[in-house]
Design a protein around this motif. Structure first.
Motif, mmCIF file in Angstrom:
data_model
loop_
_atom_site.group_PDB
_atom_site.id
_atom_site.type_symbol
_atom_site.label_atom_id
_atom_site.label_comp_id
_atom_site.label_asym_id
_atom_site.label_seq_id
_atom_site.Cartn_x
_atom_site.Cartn_y
_atom_site.Cartn_z
ATOM 1 N N SER A 6 0.815 -1.163 -0.196
ATOM 2 C CA SER A 6 0.062 0.106 0.059
ATOM 3 C C SER A 6 0.718 1.278 0.018
ATOM 4 O O SER A 6 0.592 2.194 -0.748
ATOM 5 C CB SER A 6 -0.936 -0.015 1.065
ATOM 6 N N GLY A 7 1.789 1.275 0.848
ATOM 7 C CA GLY A 7 2.986 2.336 0.628
ATOM 8 C C GLY A 7 3.356 2.770 -0.617
ATOM 9 O O GLY A 7 3.584 3.724 -0.956
ATOM 10 N N VAL A 8 3.967 1.621 -1.303
ATOM 11 C CA VAL A 8 4.605 1.835 -2.802
ATOM 12 C C VAL A 8 3.640 2.355 -3.650
ATOM 13 O O VAL A 8 3.827 3.172 -4.279
ATOM 14 C CB VAL A 8 5.208 0.774 -2.875
ATOM 15 N N ALA A 9 2.216 1.877 -3.497
ATOM 16 C CA ALA A 9 1.203 2.035 -4.218
ATOM 17 C C ALA A 9 1.062 3.604 -4.213
ATOM 18 O O ALA A 9 0.536 4.428 -4.905
ATOM 19 C CB ALA A 9 -0.068 1.358 -4.265
ATOM 20 N N HIS A 67 3.699 3.718 6.499
ATOM 21 C CA HIS A 67 3.258 2.637 6.132
ATOM 22 C C HIS A 67 4.396 1.845 5.367
ATOM 23 O O HIS A 67 4.643 0.683 5.397
ATOM 24 C CB HIS A 67 1.892 2.725 5.688
ATOM 25 N N GLY A 68 4.627 2.661 4.220
ATOM 26 C CA GLY A 68 5.496 1.933 3.277
ATOM 27 C C GLY A 68 6.846 1.672 3.899
ATOM 28 O O GLY A 68 7.305 0.638 3.664
ATOM 29 N N LEU A 69 7.454 2.659 4.105
ATOM 30 C CA LEU A 69 8.978 2.591 4.636
ATOM 31 C C LEU A 69 8.788 1.715 5.831
ATOM 32 O O LEU A 69 9.809 0.718 6.255
ATOM 33 C CB LEU A 69 9.378 3.801 5.328
ATOM 34 N N GLY A 70 7.828 1.689 6.849
ATOM 35 C CA GLY A 70 7.791 0.853 8.059
ATOM 36 C C GLY A 70 7.572 -0.460 7.588
ATOM 37 O O GLY A 70 8.290 -1.615 8.292
ATOM 38 N N GLY A 71 6.804 -0.789 6.607
ATOM 39 C CA GLY A 71 6.515 -2.318 5.939
ATOM 40 C C GLY A 71 7.885 -2.855 5.350
ATOM 41 O O GLY A 71 8.287 -3.936 5.540
ATOM 42 N N ILE A 72 8.626 -1.724 4.489
ATOM 43 C CA ILE A 72 9.702 -2.339 3.911
ATOM 44 C C ILE A 72 10.923 -2.764 4.893
ATOM 45 O O ILE A 72 11.594 -3.565 5.055
ATOM 46 C CB ILE A 72 10.292 -1.319 2.946
ATOM 47 N N ILE A 73 11.010 -1.665 6.059
ATOM 48 C CA ILE A 73 12.277 -2.021 6.817
ATOM 49 C C ILE A 73 11.933 -3.048 7.925
ATOM 50 O O ILE A 73 12.723 -3.976 8.150
ATOM 51 C CB ILE A 73 12.607 -0.779 7.745
ATOM 52 N N GLY A 74 10.442 -3.218 8.145
ATOM 53 C CA GLY A 74 10.192 -4.235 9.213
ATOM 54 C C GLY A 74 10.338 -5.474 8.428
ATOM 55 O O GLY A 74 10.784 -6.575 9.093
ATOM 56 N N THR A 75 10.226 -5.731 6.939
ATOM 57 C CA THR A 75 10.256 -7.026 6.470
ATOM 58 C C THR A 75 11.818 -7.388 6.457
ATOM 59 O O THR A 75 12.171 -8.508 6.563
ATOM 60 C CB THR A 75 9.759 -6.891 4.988
ATOM 61 N N LEU A 76 12.749 -6.362 6.142
ATOM 62 C CA LEU A 76 14.126 -6.630 6.256
ATOM 63 C C LEU A 76 14.617 -7.078 7.653
ATOM 64 O O LEU A 76 15.512 -8.001 7.719
ATOM 65 C CB LEU A 76 14.869 -5.520 5.824
ATOM 66 N N LEU A 77 13.932 -6.397 8.676
ATOM 67 C CA LEU A 77 14.460 -6.858 10.034
ATOM 68 C C LEU A 77 13.980 -8.132 10.476
ATOM 69 O O LEU A 77 14.422 -8.803 11.158
ATOM 70 C CB LEU A 77 13.755 -5.717 11.015
#
Length: 472
Positions: free
Chosen positions: A223-226, A368-378
């Motif tokens: 959703s963040g990237v969209a 949301h976008g940055l949080g989801g991306i970094i959260g996935t990497l962590l």
């Protein structure tokens, strides 16, 4: 020209009515199947009770989001912003039961998408146990003793809230009918494939040992990237000067509903009333609390006074941060993850260059976008130990992280390009952006013929007034 627009508008809603009528007629073919609605003794009733509760909690998040977003915009756009979230509960629910659930969780096709025919009109979706072997209506989910219908309903709520999150990026300037068309296309072409790749037993990401506990990839990163693509495509709002939020108590109410609903969002993603659900519950609350306090502290370091807006945004960022790995990490790790992601998101929101480049109205991508991306990497760092303890052959720790990194990069590229293409396609059919006049008037009035409270703060400047005269 006016008649032409009116005819096009009428034609569009006529097509919607015809489509719903066709679905209703198809539904007449359904007959009661006693086997689909006979609960067998191998169900765990505690799991069923918990998952019904969790499903209700997740649905509550969408009205919560509507208050959260609605309170942030100007008074003349409150109703339209809230409706953009609220309407998704209707549209996506219909898509999901007709063929969306099949696209996401039907029999696997190339590890990317499900067969939409498998569960068309929820055919074969009843209360039979999802772990039953040799039944073509089952999807092979592991370690769950809840009915397939309940699982489908739980996943429906995720499909509902995800496109709702995107709306914050293009708030105050999007055409309602255009938004509806985009939302339908995005749910089918972006959300359902990502859900299949991530959560279906034969999905591509799972085969690569890439894990997403409750939606870091599927919900927040997507959703963040969209939202980022939408802000770029639609351009900036016609805003002059500082615009205060219409209703800060709405923002706090929305954040509270989101926080409460997130216990179902993360706790329910274990699909059972078990220790993983309790761990996710604890980590979710702790991450939200950590992020809320840290966000206020970071604002205070910049010389700002502690604000209700800051507290609400910080709490939501913490909830986003822990979502990808909520059931798989320790309490201490949840605090660390929330702190790191809050730092990143806070700096991203405060980076003035971001707002000068594009107008992401409610900072959807930086939160949301940055949080989801970094959260996935962590997740690729901290969830390894959990899966290693599960036994069986495991890839190396480095490969585990690298796979999460590569998949996240692929999801970013796919979601951005496809979302941008869908904005472009939708705009060719129905203009995505309202006219300058309608934007100055406010979407509540121009799109819905409704008004929220006093809009006196939105009195046009002299330049805006003259511009309106010229357009008329």
């Amino acid at each position: 020209m006016g008649m032409s627009k009116q005819k096009k508008r009428t034609l569009g809603w006529t097509l919607v009515t015809v489509a719903l009528g066709a679905i209703a007629l198809i539904g007449l073919r359904d007959t009661i199947d006693s086997e689909l609605f006979g609960l067998s003794s191998d169900h765990l009733w505690a799991n069923i009770a918990w998952m019904i509760t969790a499903t209700i909690f997740v649905l509550m998040m969408t009205p919560g989001l509507s208050f959260f977003y609605g309170g942030m915009v100007r008074p003349k756009n409150v109703i339209s912003t809230m409706l953009q979230s609220f309407i998704v509960m209707g549209v996506v629910s219909v898509i999901w039961v007709v063929f969306g659930f099949g696209l996401a969780f039907g029999n696997d096709i190339w590890h990317i998408i499900g067969n939409p025919v498998d569960f068309f009109m929820f055919h074969n979706v009843g209360v039979t146990n999802v772990t039953s072997a040799g039944d073509s209506s089952q999807i092979g989910l592991a370690v769950t003793t809840i009915p397939l219908a309940l699982f489908a309903l739980f996943q429906m709520k995720f499909a509902i809230i995800t496109p709702s999150l995107i709306t914050g990026a293009f708030a105050e300037r999007v055409h309602f009918a255009g938004y509806l068309l985009f939302m339908v296309l995005w749910t089918i072409i972006v959300y359902c494939p990502l859900a299949h790749c991530t959560w279906h037993p034969d999905g591509l990401f799972g085969l690569l040992d890439v894990h997403d506990y409750a939606g870091g990839i599927v919900v927040h990163a997507a959703s963040g990237v969209a939202a980022l693509a939408g802000a770029m495509f639609l351009g900036k709002r016609q805003v002059s000067g500082h615009n205060k939020p219409a209703n800060v108590p709405f923002v706090l109410l929305g954040a509270a509903l989101l926080w409460l609903g997130w216990f179902g969002f993360n706790g329910g993603s274990s699909l059972a009333a078990d220790g993983i659900a309790i761990s996710a519950f604890l980590n979710t609350n702790t991450a939200a609390a950590t992020a809320m306090v840290l966000w206020l502290a970071l604002d205070g370091m910049r010389g700002r006074k502690p604000s209700a807006m800051g507290a609400a945004i910080g709490a939501v960022v913490g909830l986003v941060a822990i979502t990808p790995c909520a059931g798989w990490v320790t309490l201490g790790q949840s605090i660390f993850i929330a702190a790191v992601i809050t730092l990143c998101c806070n700096f991203a929101v405060c980076w003035k260059g971001y707002s000068r480049v594009l107008d992401d109205a409610l900072d959807v991508f930086p939160t949301h976008g940055l949080g989801g991306i970094i959260g996935t990497l962590l997740t690729g760092i901290f969830a390894y130990d959990y899966f290693a303890l599960e036994g069986g052959e495991m890839i190396s720790r480095w490969q585990f992280f690298l796979n999460h990194l590569l998949v996240m990069a692929g999801v970013f590229i796919y979601t951005f390009l496809v979302s941008y293409a869908l904005y472009w396609l939708t705009d060719k059919i129905i203009p995505m952006r309202v006219s300058p006049k309608a934007e100055r008037e406010g979407l509540d009035s121009s799109q819905h013929d409704e008004n929220y409270g006093d809009t006196s703060d939105d009195t046009p400047t002299v330049a805006e007034w003259f511009q309106g005269i010229e357009e008329n």
